[in-house]
Design an enzyme around this catalytic site. Structure first.
Site, PDB file in Angstrom:
ATOM      1  N   GLY A  90       0.891  -1.280  -0.124  1.00  0.00           N
ATOM      2  CA  GLY A  90       0.029   0.017   0.051  1.00  0.00           C
ATOM      3  C   GLY A  90       0.921   1.224  -0.021  1.00  0.00           C
ATOM      4  O   GLY A  90       0.455   2.434  -0.707  1.00  0.00           O
ATOM      5  N   THR A  91       1.880   1.394   0.764  1.00  0.00           N
ATOM      6  CA  THR A  91       2.814   2.327   0.793  1.00  0.00           C
ATOM      7  C   THR A  91       3.370   2.776  -0.569  1.00  0.00           C
ATOM      8  O   THR A  91       3.196   4.087  -0.758  1.00  0.00           O
ATOM      9  CB  THR A  91       4.031   2.158   1.817  1.00  0.00           C
ATOM     10  N   ASN A 177      -8.183   4.097   8.661  1.00  0.00           N
ATOM     11  CA  ASN A 177      -7.622   2.919   9.145  1.00  0.00           C
ATOM     12  C   ASN A 177      -7.706   2.809  10.827  1.00  0.00           C
ATOM     13  O   ASN A 177      -7.568   2.005  11.463  1.00  0.00           O
ATOM     14  CB  ASN A 177      -5.950   2.803   8.736  1.00  0.00           C
ATOM     15  N   GLN A 205      -7.917  -0.286   3.637  1.00  0.00           N
ATOM     16  CA  GLN A 205      -8.883  -0.933   4.682  1.00  0.00           C
ATOM     17  C   GLN A 205     -10.144  -1.436   4.137  1.00  0.00           C
ATOM     18  O   GLN A 205     -10.789  -2.176   4.799  1.00  0.00           O
ATOM     19  CB  GLN A 205      -9.084   0.300   5.811  1.00  0.00           C
ATOM     20  N   HIS A 227      -1.882  -7.700   2.578  1.00  0.00           N
ATOM     21  CA  HIS A 227      -1.797  -8.346   4.020  1.00  0.00           C
ATOM     22  C   HIS A 227      -3.248  -7.690   4.736  1.00  0.00           C
ATOM     23  O   HIS A 227      -3.085  -8.105   6.088  1.00  0.00           O
ATOM     24  CB  HIS A 227      -0.452  -8.107   4.637  1.00  0.00           C
ATOM     25  N   THR A 263      11.334  -6.767 -10.710  1.00  0.00           N
ATOM     26  CA  THR A 263      11.043  -8.103 -11.031  1.00  0.00           C
ATOM     27  C   THR A 263       9.736  -8.337 -10.234  1.00  0.00           C
ATOM     28  O   THR A 263       9.620  -8.195  -8.917  1.00  0.00           O
ATOM     29  CB  THR A 263      12.196  -9.033 -10.450  1.00  0.00           C
ATOM     30  N   CYS A 353       4.906   6.981  17.949  1.00  0.00           N
ATOM     31  CA  CYS A 353       5.915   7.372  19.052  1.00  0.00           C
ATOM     32  C   CYS A 353       6.906   7.958  18.238  1.00  0.00           C
ATOM     33  O   CYS A 353       7.424   7.727  17.179  1.00  0.00           O
ATOM     34  CB  CYS A 353       6.261   5.907  19.451  1.00  0.00           C
TER      35      CYS A 353
END
Ligand SMILES: Cc1ncc(COP(=O)(O)O)c(C=O)c1O
Length: 410
Positions: A90-91, A177, A205, A227, A263, A353
């Site tokens: 996704g990124t 998300n 999502q 994923h 690839t 964080c």
């Protein structure tokens, strides 16, 4: 290609959860277990040889697997096979859509520079927009969201109409998300299309839980990743409408219509397709089943902690079926997460964080929450392996955990 319809094979089993000392995995929005059929397909494919760009028979076999997978994914998401561009997830797909479409637009006459988006996007979009602002002359325009996190088509129309010729692209996520808010994507895409402005949506999502379609929305580009659907980490796709030509982010061998070099990962792509096919076949039933469990989870949390605040939209069409997101007044989200983890319950805070200091959730802040509410929040996300025992496990400890976190914060 392996078929997947046999049996209702959820993962992990209660035995597997017991073995990992986990009584509840309530973090499916972070990543969801691989579906057994996807795992089997990937395992089988890992033993095969061949680069799909090679011309010999091993290469042609690998190419066949890729193209069959592309067809399955295209069909599931209302796209033509040629409109599926495989990426590493996704990124990368978000980067290709946002940066690539911005660069393509700014190379054109008139050099439109405004990027219209929301402050509740995932960092994969948010930070691309910020990067373009800092390094490439983009002007970010943050569309205001309401208290539930939704942006209205009227808000988008007003922002465009300030100066339509200056808008390079619009990017609004399909479903959030953190709080699970579902945006009116078809209406938003229609507003952009009226002005011939490219429209991208991060559907990461949404893709496993809602009917997502490139064709039906008329969007220019949609991001998906395996994923979150029951496939492996490290593979995804940008669904890119015919005619859209983003400037590539990766240069190299010219794979994927020259839009995304590298690839292709054949085992991951095959498993991605199997996961998509399985999730699509089960989606309607699963959405109902998971929403019922989610509603029970909300009821159990509210019964144990009456002042817990459910963030986002009310359960229903405006919220992902698998999402429950709460603020617990007087608590730090991190403390709650660690106390639940010690009891075998996995969930997530929206806070990030930075240099060891917990930051409040940018999503809740954009929705108008104050810092304390944005810091004291937890996301519980459900998915294909969630069962009643997991919801009950949370319900049986959440009251005591919140009490302890409140005492610690005093
Ligand atoms: C809405 C959204 N977009 C993008 C991503 C990034 O996807 P990936 O992990 O495949 O890079 C995520 C993952 O958490 C997400 O939730």
């Amino acid at each position: 290609m392996s078929n997947t319809s046999a049996g209702h094979d959820r993962a992990p089993t209660p035995e597997a959860r017991a073995a990992s000392a986990l009584s509840a995995y309530l973090d499916h929005a972070a990543t969801t277990p691989m579906l057994p059929a996807a795992l089997a397909a990937m395992t089988e494919e890992l033993a095969q040889l061949g680069n799909p760009s090679s011309l010999h028979s091993a290469g042609r076999r690998a190419r066949r697997v890729v193209e069959e997978s592309r067809e399955l994914i295209a069909e599931a998401y209302g796209a033509r096979p040629s409109e599926v561009i495989f990426t590493s997830g996704g990124t990368e797909a978000d980067n290709l859509a946002v940066k690539g479409m911005y660069w393509a637009r700014t190379a054109a006459d008139g050099r439109p520079r405004r990027v219209l988006t929301t402050a509740t996007e995932h960092h994969a979009v948010l930070d691309c927009v910020r990067w373009l602002t800092e390094h490439d002359g983009a002007v970010a325009c943050w569309l205001p969201v309401g208290q539930t996190g939704a942006v209205s088509p009227q808000t988008l129309a007003a922002a465009i109409e300030q100066d339509p010729a200056s808008v390079a692209l619009v990017s609004v996520m399909w479903a959030n998300n953190e709080v699970g808010t579902v945006q009116p994507i078809a209406e938003l895409a229609e507003v952009a299309a009226e002005h011939q402005i490219p429209f991208h949506s991060d559907a990461v999502q949404a893709a496993g839980q809602l009917p997502v379609s490139l064709r039906a929305t008329g969007a220019t580009a949609l991001t998906i990743t395996a994923h979150k659907i029951g496939g492996p980490v490290g593979v995804g796709a940008l669904l890119l409408a015919r005619g859209a030509q983003p400037v590539p982010v990766l240069h190299g061998g010219g794979q994927e219509r020259d839009v995304r070099s590298g690839t292709l990962d054949v085992p991951a792509i095959r498993a991605f397709a199997v996961a998509v096919q399985t999730a699509t076949e089960r989606r309607a039933d699963e959405a109902k089943r998971v929403a019922a469990l989610r509603d029970d989870l909300i009821a159990q949390v509210k019964a144990a902690v009456p002042d817990a605040i459910l963030n986002g939209a009310a359960p229903g069409r405006g919220r992902l079926p698998g999402n429950a997101h709460f603020s617990f007044p007087g608590c730090e989200g991190d403390a709650l997460l660690m106390l639940l983890d010690a009891r075998g319950i996995a969930c997530s805070t929206g806070s990030a964080c930075t240099a060891g200091v917990a930051q409040p959730s940018h999503v809740l802040l954009a929705m108008g929450a104050d810092e304390a509410r944005a810091r004291g929040s937890l996301r519980f996300s459900l998915g294909h392996s969630t069962d009643q025992a997991e919801v009950d496990a949370l319900g049986s400890v959440i009251g005591e955990v919140v009490e302890r976190a409140r005492r610690a914060a005093r």
